[in-house]
Design an enzyme around this catalytic site. Structure first.
Site, PDB file in Angstrom:
ATOM      1  N   LYS A 206       0.858  -1.185   0.000  1.00 22.32           N
ATOM      2  CA  LYS A 206       0.000   0.000   0.000  1.00 22.32           C
ATOM      3  C   LYS A 206       0.894   1.234   0.000  1.00 22.32           C
ATOM      4  O   LYS A 206       1.693   1.435   0.917  1.00 22.32           O
ATOM      5  CB  LYS A 206      -0.916   0.003   1.227  1.00 22.32           C
ATOM      6  CG  LYS A 206      -1.860   1.201   1.272  1.00 22.32           C
ATOM      7  CD  LYS A 206      -2.774   1.130   2.485  1.00 22.32           C
ATOM      8  CE  LYS A 206      -3.721   2.308   2.542  1.00 22.32           C
ATOM      9  NZ  LYS A 206      -4.621   2.241   3.718  1.00 22.32           N
ATOM     10  N   LYS A 261      -2.206  -1.510  -3.652  1.00 26.09           N
ATOM     11  CA  LYS A 261      -3.056  -0.316  -3.615  1.00 26.09           C
ATOM     12  C   LYS A 261      -2.169   0.916  -3.719  1.00 26.09           C
ATOM     13  O   LYS A 261      -1.180   1.016  -2.997  1.00 26.09           O
ATOM     14  CB  LYS A 261      -3.860  -0.286  -2.304  1.00 26.09           C
ATOM     15  CG  LYS A 261      -4.828   0.891  -2.183  1.00 26.09           C
ATOM     16  CD  LYS A 261      -5.570   0.846  -0.862  1.00 26.09           C
ATOM     17  CE  LYS A 261      -6.523   2.029  -0.747  1.00 26.09           C
ATOM     18  NZ  LYS A 261      -7.242   2.042   0.545  1.00 26.09           N
TER      19      LYS A 261
END
Length: 338
Positions: A206, A261
């Site tokens: 992420k 992400k």
């Protein structure tokens, strides 16, 4: 060049356009396809009854009370979207420096999980494991006097949060905090409590991205975060090898699935992760990506539906097994029409 390309016949013996001549041939040789079963729908939930509040920066997305959540879940079941992901919008009065409301067994998220599993047991439910919706400062963990996240204290709370969600009946917990060691702590807590079937989808790579703005508006953490950032725990956008190290650590600690992400700006990371580990790999088409398509389509600059489906197919082509996307229901409707 690969061996297969080196030994291919030359033009005119080779005419690649033969395989593009008509729809049936293109369908016959298509390497990747998109299905409703590839999609996970993220939903913002809040307290109240018969309450739907639009998210201004995400046209078509709203914060929903639990009664409306059940209607949304029914659409998922009807359209074949297999999983719904819950993101809570917590009342400001319940936010504290340590995010203690995340551990409340009668809090918004556990109640939503119980309602969904009772009404739609066949629908998968995924919950976010992170403290930023619950903290008064908007960070994903407990902070020290300098504002730095205290890793191990935060991990202890996250493990308890995951356990609270699992006890409510959630199918998949998805730690999105990027603390070191949290997957191992969560797996150990779940195993010790007998929750051996609770899956962990780790936000393993992420990034500290600028594409999250509309999401933070939606959950109400933007105002709490202020001018602070999350660069001391989310990944540097310039790093790629580091993503592989993070994924390896999470898998070693007990993750069942991993996630990258944001999505489209990081498809190279999705490809590297899939090639390296060959494990279930997911990507999150985040709020900023969604908002850009919506804004361009609203101005008549892009064909909304065509771009939506093309962007989702790009994730599959890059190696993702599934995609979290706010487009999930709209895409599933179009796919159902064929």
């Amino acid at each position: 060049m690969t061996r297969s390309l080196m030994t291919s016949p030359a033009y005119p013996a080779a005419r690649p356009r033969r395989l593009r001549r008509d729809p049936f041939t293109r369908a016959l040789v298509r390497e990747h396809s998109l299905q409703a079963s590839d999609l996970i729908l993220p939903v913002f939930i809040h307290e109240g009854e018969n309450r739907v509040d639009a998210v201004a920066s995400m046209p078509g997305v709203s914060r929903q009370s639990l009664d409306h959540l059940l209607r949304t879940a029914e659409q998922c079941v009807e359209l074949g979207v297999p999983v719904i992901a819950l993101f809570p919008v917590i009342d400001a009065a319940l936010k504290t420096p340590d995010g203690a409301e995340a551990l409340n067994p009668d809090g918004l998220v556990p109640r939503a999980v119980r309602a969904l599993k009772q009404r739609f047991p066949q629908l998968g439910v995924l919950t976010d494991v992170a403290l930023d919706p619950f903290t008064s400062h908007g960070q994903d963990g407990v902070i020290d006097e300098s504002g730095y996240i205290i890793n191990d204290t935060t991990v202890e709370i996250l493990a308890r949060q995951a356990l609270t969600q699992s006890e409510a009946g959630v199918d998949i917990v998805a730690p999105s905090d990027m603390m070191d060691g949290r997957i191992g702590a969560i797996r150990q807590a779940l195993e010790a409590a007998g929750h051996i079937h609770t899956r962990i989808m780790a936000y393993s790579a992420k990034y500290a991205s600028s594409f999250y703005g509309p999401f933070r508006d939606a959950v109400g953490s933007a105002g709490n975060l202020g001018k602070a950032d999350k660069k001391t725990y989310q990944m540097d956008p310039g790093n790629s090898d580091e993503a592989l190290r993070e994924v390896a650590l999470d898998l070693a600690e007990g993750a069942d699935m991993v996630m990258v992400k944001p999505g489209l700006p990081y498809l190279d990371i999705v490809r590297r992760v899939k090639d390296e580990f060959r494990v279930p790999t997911f990507a999150y088409q985040v709020s900023g990506e969604y908002a850009m398509v919506k804004a361009a389509a609203a101005n008549g600059w892009l064909d909304h539906d065509a771009v939506m489906l093309e962007s989702l197919l790009a994730f599959k082509r890059a190696g993702a097994d599934g995609v979290l996307s706010y487009f999930a229901l709209d895409a599933a409707r179009l796919l159902k029409k064929g």
